[in-house]
Every structure is written in structure tokens, then in C-alpha cells.
Design a protein around this motif. Structure first.
Motif, short mmCIF file in Angstrom:
data_model
loop_
_atom_site.label_atom_id
_atom_site.label_comp_id
_atom_site.label_asym_id
_atom_site.label_seq_id
_atom_site.Cartn_x
_atom_site.Cartn_y
_atom_site.Cartn_z
N ALA A 175 1.20 -1.24 0.05
CA ALA A 175 -0.39 0.40 -0.01
C ALA A 175 0.65 1.60 0.31
O ALA A 175 1.89 1.14 0.47
N ALA A 176 0.28 2.45 -0.40
CA ALA A 176 0.81 3.48 -0.34
C ALA A 176 1.36 3.91 0.86
O ALA A 176 0.49 3.69 1.63
N GLN A 177 2.41 5.05 0.86
CA GLN A 177 2.70 5.37 2.39
C GLN A 177 1.77 6.76 2.70
O GLN A 177 1.58 7.45 1.59
N GLY A 178 1.46 7.16 3.63
CA GLY A 178 0.51 7.91 4.42
C GLY A 178 0.17 8.56 6.05
O GLY A 178 0.80 7.63 6.48
N VAL A 179 -0.55 8.92 6.32
CA VAL A 179 -1.26 9.95 7.25
C VAL A 179 -2.49 9.33 7.40
O VAL A 179 -2.91 9.64 6.50
N TYR A 221 -3.97 7.33 12.70
CA TYR A 221 -3.67 6.33 11.94
C TYR A 221 -5.23 6.13 11.49
O TYR A 221 -5.25 5.38 10.22
N SER A 222 -6.21 6.01 11.96
CA SER A 222 -7.31 5.26 11.64
C SER A 222 -7.92 6.15 11.19
O SER A 222 -7.87 7.70 10.48
N CYS A 223 -9.33 6.17 10.04
CA CYS A 223 -10.56 6.94 9.78
C CYS A 223 -11.52 7.96 11.26
O CYS A 223 -10.77 7.63 12.43
N GLY A 226 -8.38 6.70 7.19
CA GLY A 226 -7.06 6.82 7.48
C GLY A 226 -6.33 6.48 6.54
O GLY A 226 -6.40 6.73 5.80
N ILE A 227 -5.13 5.69 7.33
CA ILE A 227 -4.04 5.31 6.86
C ILE A 227 -4.13 4.20 5.35
O ILE A 227 -4.48 3.05 5.74
N PRO A 228 -3.53 4.20 4.12
CA PRO A 228 -4.12 3.32 3.91
C PRO A 228 -3.37 2.20 4.02
O PRO A 228 -2.09 1.51 4.72
N GLY A 229 -3.86 1.07 3.67
CA GLY A 229 -2.92 -0.55 4.29
C GLY A 229 -3.21 -1.20 5.57
O GLY A 229 -2.43 -1.78 5.70
N ALA A 230 -3.47 -0.31 6.22
CA ALA A 230 -3.18 -0.12 7.96
C ALA A 230 -3.79 -1.72 8.16
O ALA A 230 -5.19 -2.16 7.51
#
Length: 642
Positions: free
Chosen positions: A126-130, A139-141, A156-160
Motif C-alpha cells: 500500500a501507499a504511505q500516508g497519514v 492512523y484511523s479514519c 485513515g492510513i492506506p492498507g492499515a
């Protein structure tokens, strides 16, 4: 007809253009791999992985995260911030991770600090993000118009995949996407997988020992262990530093369950933090990532006897998830063991770097998952050893690994040492063997130790017959009634001996021959479980007081026979034989039986035999002569008589 073809050079400008084109083509070929670099592979993140965050290299910063004074700062103490950092490389998800880091959470703002920070795992593809600010902790939505209650409309973070949070304000436990028990301040919280505005389910929370804020920028240590199972599951354990040491908050909490995404082939490691209406500085430092392993070591030591040959074993095993090679094993062998040697035995996934050695053990082991190696240690235990025999063994994982349970990495064996000695006793009379009533007798008793252990508190006990009474000793011997006890001041080593002498007096009224004045000595020690072997019985020869004394009239009786018989020529009368010297120089006279009489008898006997033979010879010749005169000579008819 001949045609002449003329070759003309291109104009100078054209030549320059062509050269430039060739150069650009070459650069394009060289740059092509960089322009089309493949994405991070599963094995790209190598272990051990350490980051002191002097720079952001090795990972990507997202949101408000940045590097400040050698730390990863996820947020400043500013409202409405969210920041994250994650590794550029990923790692296989079936290996597990052992992660240790320090953090600081503080603010100069007098209001309540908020919100918190967390460690997270995301799909390596998954892509990196915040993620969101405030309750989402980056982290979360979260819902846009509430603190965190209800369905999400901010992603939230992609692919958490999972997050382990240190939540100061408590909103990470709110029912985000309708999953969570409600606000829980100063808690350690686990949430699961999510993508966009879906998921991020609540898993578990627990109170953080001593809260989660730090004393200003002073750091606190966190250890998180992620262990995969054989069926694709993943569990998490969390330890948090307290004033008394590391304290376990979660132990093997399962991350799999309803609403949890399947474990992806690869994972990426990251940190995130956020503020909302209240603020804190959130910082990360000293990140150390290892693969998890679970090594253990144990002793097998039987009870030991001082002075005997001792053999024991140490076994190191790997019941953990990953192989460990090299795994240094050391054994501190007791100093009381002499001539120590050891041998290492592997097999079935276990190897030894060296087959054996002498003295303390130091060997690198290769331990596959489920394998074990054993070291056999042997030597001779010092005979003087007392108390306990103590051996300590330590097993350590390979440098790229971290042991998930360090409590069984050290084994200390303490077994009691039994002292066992076998004592024997000798006894003899050192004074004259023949005594009279009233004389003193000196005895010598000797305690000997046949081993194997040193004998302690050695004593010799001798019960005197009624006819004897203890007089004294130059050695440490004392009497209690008829019992004489001699004690040694020093331990008696195997093969050693200790002698004692004491004196006793024979009763003046004793009238026996000494056959009933017999006593036995016994060497004793608490170290001898059998009580010591007694000496043979020792008797004394007693001269009766009414035995005749040798005559003493002042005359020289050397030429007189001892029994009143006439003297024999050429023979010197023998003196009376004494029964043996005594302490007073007295002795009774006995019949003479010297060797000189025997020789004289032999000479006389020989003379008598010779005389008898001579007489017999003469008589025979006379008889033959008489017979010859009486009988006529048959051959010569001569009848005359001489």
C-alpha cells in the motif's frame, strides 16, 4: 563511363546536433533503471534495523512529521496536527517482529495533553500516508463533525493492518465506525485493519501503568512483539517501562478476528501521532527492530559428592518462530571442578561451531526452529567442597534477532554437595608389651581417610577396659569416665592420617594375665555416614605380681645351671629369659631353653653314635674269625685251626 561520386561532409551545425543526440541517448540508457526502479521487495528490510532519527533516511515523512534534534517529531504542541513516518522497505509478514523504541509525550501547555501516538503496521504493497487528526491519532479514519463517535468520513492510513497506541486523552477507544467502548484516558489501545473510511476496528485496551505522558522530553521505553501463527494469525504483546522496570500490558493478544483483514504477504512499519483541541509534543527515538526468537537454556545436574567425578549437561533449545545462528552459549563452570572438559552435541537442525573444549564453555550454536543442542561437562570435584555446586548458563540470540522471553535465557543450577568419607582406625601399644599392675601403658591411635571427600570434625573414641584408667596425653585427648576422645583440629583430606597418643595406668589390684584388658578405638566424623571402621582389638601382656624374681645375692651365678642340674662341660649356663621389659624394668625368671644346649646335645649324640658303630665293627670281625677256625676249608682241604 566512369561515375565519380563525391562525399561531402555534413555542415558543422549538423555534426554538432548529431553528437548531442548520441550523448542524450547514452544518458537515457544509464538513467533508465533509476527512472523505472521496482517497488520495495519483501526481503528488502534487513535485520537488525536501527534508527536513531538523526535524519529521516530509511523512511518517509507524512503530514506534520519532521526531524527535530535527533528525534522523529510526529506533532508539535499545536492543535489539529497529524504526522506519520513509515519504512520505505517492507518485510515478510510470517517472520514476526520484535520492536523496541523510546518516546516522549509532553507539553508546556497547562491544559490536558492530547491526543497520543502509536506504532502501526500497514500492507507493504500500500501507499504511505497519514490518517486523521485528534481521536484518529494519525492512523484511523474518523467522523468530520464529532470527536470520533460514529461512521467515518475522513480516511485513515492506506492498507492499515494494526496499531498499538499510547492514548493520553482517551478518544482512540471511542466507537469509531461504531467500534469501541468509549473514551479511556491514559490507556494502551489496540485497533485492527482498515482502508479509507472502512474498518479500523477496536480490539482491546488496558490502563497504562503510570500513565502515558513523560517527564518533559525525558524518554520512556516501549517493547512490542508481533508473533505470527502457522495458520496466518498474528498476536501482539506490549511492555511499558515503569519505575520498577518493564511491565507487561498485553500478552499475546490476537489480532485476527471478525472484521480483520487477512495477513498480507508483506508489512511496513510506521509511527503516527495527532493533536486535536488539546496538544502535546509527540516524539519517537532509538528504534530497534529485530526478528523474534524464543531461545531457552536449562541444566541437568544430579546430586554430587565431594571428591568424585562429576558430569552434568546444559541444553539450549529454540521453540520460537525463527532460526537463530549464531547463538552464543556460555557456561560458567564451578571453580571447585578441576580438570574440566566439555563436548557439544547437535543434530536435527542444531550445530556446534566447535566440538568441545576445556574450562568454561563458550560455543556458538546454530538452532533451527524446534532444534536443541546439548553440552556435556565433566570434571573432578574438589574433596574439600561444601555447600552447593553452582553452574550458570546463558544463551543469546543471533544479532539480528530478539528473544521474546528473556526469562529463560539464563539457567542457574545449584545442587547440594554431599561430603562422604570412609574412615579407618589403627591402634597399637607404643610402650612395653609386658606390664605389671600399676604400670602405665601408652597407646597410639591413627585415623585414616580413604575418601573420596575430606573428613571434617574428625575424632577418635576409645572405651578403656575397667582395669585401665586414663592418665593424660600430649595430644588433644580427654576422658569422660572410661571413654577417651581425641579430636583433630584440621579437616582430614583423602589419603591423609592423623595420630593421637594417650597414656593409661593398669589397676594395682589387677590379677589377670591381660587377656581381658583389650580395647578398640574408632575414628569418627560427621562426614562418614557409616561411623568409621574400628581398629583391631589391642591386648597387653601382664606379668603377674607373684611371679618369682631372679636371685640377687650379690654372687656371680653365670656358671650355675638355671634349673639346679649339673653343669655340662663346654657349656655356659644361660641366663633366665625375661618375659619382656616393663616400664619398671622388672621380669619373672623362666626355664632356660637357649640354642647353645641344643648344639651340645647334638655333639654328644654324634659321639655316642660313632662309638656304637666302632664297637659293632670290632665285634663283627671277632665273630668272623671264630667261625673261620671252626669250619674246614672246603677248597683246600685244610682243616687246621689257627
Amino acid at each position: 563511363m566512369t561515375h565519380h561520386i563525391t562525399h561531402r561532409k555534413p555542415p558543422r551545425a549538423a555534426r554538432r546536433a548529431l553528437a548531442a543526440a548520441v550523448s542524450l541517448a547514452a544518458l537515457a540508457v544509464l538513467a533508465a533503471p533509476a527512472l523505472h526502479a521496482p517497488p520495495a521487495a519483501a526481503a528488502d528490510l534487513t535485520f537488525p534495523f536501527d534508527d536513531e532519527f538523526d535524519t529521516a533516511s530509511g523512511g518517509a515523512l507524512s503530514g506534520d512529521a519532521h526531524i527535530v534534534d535527533g528525534r522523529l517529531r510526529l506533532t508539535d504542541d499545536v492543535v489539529g496536527q497529524a504526522g506519520s513516518w513509515s519504512t520505505n522497505d517492507s518485510f515478510p509478514s510470517d517472520l514476526g517482529l520484535d520492536i523496541e523504541f523510546t518516546y516522549a509525550m509532553y507539553s508546556d501547555d497547562p491544559d490536558v495533553g492530547a491526543d497520543g501516538l502509536l506504532l502501526y503496521l500497514a500492507d507493504g504493497a500500500a501507499a504511505q500516508g497519514v490518517g486523521g487528526t485528534g481521536a484518529a491519532l494519525g492512523y484511523s479514519c474518523r467522523p468530520d463533525d464529532t470527536e470520533g463517535d460514529g461512521p467515518c468520513d475522513l480516511p485513515g492510513i492506506p492498507g492499515a493492518f494494526a496499531a498499538i497506541a499510547l492514548d493520553r486523552y482517551g478518544n482512540f477507544s471511542l466507537p469509531i465506525n461504531d467500534s469501541g467502548p468509549g473514551r479511556t484516558p491514559d490507556a494502551v489501545v489496540v485497533r485492527g485493519s482498515g482502508e479509507g473510511t472502512d474498518g479500523y476496528r477496536f480490539v482491546r485496551n488496558a490502563p497504562a501503568p503510570e500513565g502515558v505522558e513523560t517527564d518533559g522530553p525525558a524518554t520512556r521505553t516501549v517493547r512490542v512483539t508481533l508473533l505470527p501463527g502457522d495458520a496466518g494469525e498474528l498476536s501482539v504483546s506490549v511492555q511499558l517501562e515503569t519505575a520498577s522496570g518493564m511491565q507487561t500490558v498485553f500478552d499475546a493478544v490476537p489480532l485476527h478476528g471478525d472484521g480483520q483483514a487477512a495477513l498480507p504477504p508483506t508489512l511496513r512499519l510506521g509511527f503516527a501521532g495527532a493533536t486535536g483541541a488539546f496538544v502535546n509534543v509527540h516524539e519517537i527515538d532509538a528504534l530497534h527492530v529485530r526478528q523474534p526468537v524464543d531461545l531457552r537454556v536449562e541444566h541437568d545436574v544430579a546430586p554430587v559428592v565431594a571428591g568424585e567425578h562429576v558430569r552434568y549437561s546444559v541444553t539450549a533449545s529454540n521453540p520460537g518462530r525463527n532460526a537463530s545462528d549464531p547463538s552464543p552459549l556460555t557456561v560458567d563452570v564451578p571453580d571447585a571442578l578441576h580438570d574440566v572438559s566439555w563436548s557439544c552435541h547437535g543434530g536435527d537442525g542444531a550445530t556446534c561451531a566447535v566440538p568441545g573444549g576445556t574450562g568454561d564453555v563458550a560455543v556458538d550454536l546454530g538452532l533451527d526452529r524446534g532444534a536443541a543442542a546439548t553440552v556435556e561437562i565433566e570434571g573432578t570435584l574438589d574433596p574439600a567442597t561444601t555447600g552447593e555446586l553452582v553452574s550458570e548458563a546463558v544463551i543469546a540470540p543471533a544479532p539480528h534477532l530478539a528473544d521474546t522471553d528473556e526469562s529463560d535465557n539464563v539457567s542457574r543450577a545449584a545442587v547440594p554437595v554431599q561430603a562422604v568419607a570412609a574412615l579407618e582406625t589403627d591402634k597399637s601399644v607404643t610402650s612395653s608389651a609386658a606390664v605389671r599392675p600399676g604400670d602405665e601403658v601408652e597407646y597410639e591411635v591413627v585415623a585414616r581417610n580413604r575418601g573420596p571427600s575430606t573428613a571434617h570434625d574428625v575424632a577418635v573414641v576409645d572405651d578403656l577396659p575397667e582395669a585401665l584408667a586414663f592418665v593424660g596425653s600430649d595430644d588433644p585427648c580427654v576422658a569422660d569416665g572410661q571413654r577417651v576422645t581425641c579430636t583433630g583440629a584440621e579437616p582430614l583430606a583423602p589419603g591423609g592420617a592423623q595420630a593421637f597418643r594417650f597414656r593409661a595406668v593398669l589397676d594395682e589390684g589387677y590379677r589377670g594375665d591381660g587377656s581381658d584388658v583389650v580395647n578398640v578405638a574408632t575414628a569418627q566424623s560427621p562426614t562418614d555416614p557409616d561411623g568409621g571402621e574400628p581398629s583391631p582389638g589391642v591386648a597387653i601382656e601382664v606379668v603377674r605380681p607373684d611371679a618369682p624374681e631372679a636371685p640377687d645375692d650379690g654372687a656371680d651365678h653365670a656358671d650355675e645351671p638355671s634349673d639346679g642340674a649339673a653343669p655340662v662341660a663346654g657349656r655356659s649356663p644361660a641366663p633366665a629369659a625375661a618375659t619382656g621389659p616393663s616400664s619398671r624394668g622388672r621380669g619373672g625368671a623362666l626355664a632356660y631353653t637357649g640354642a647353645d644346649d641344643l648344639a651340645l646335645v647334638a655333639v654328644v649324640g654324634a659321639a655316642l653314635v660313632a662309638a656304637g658303630l666302632a664297637g659293632w665293627t670290632v665285634a663283627r670281625r671277632r665273630r668272623r674269625a671264630v667261625t673261620a677256625r671252626a669250619v674246614p676249608d672246603v677248597v683246600g682241604e685244610d682243616r687246621s685251626v689257627d
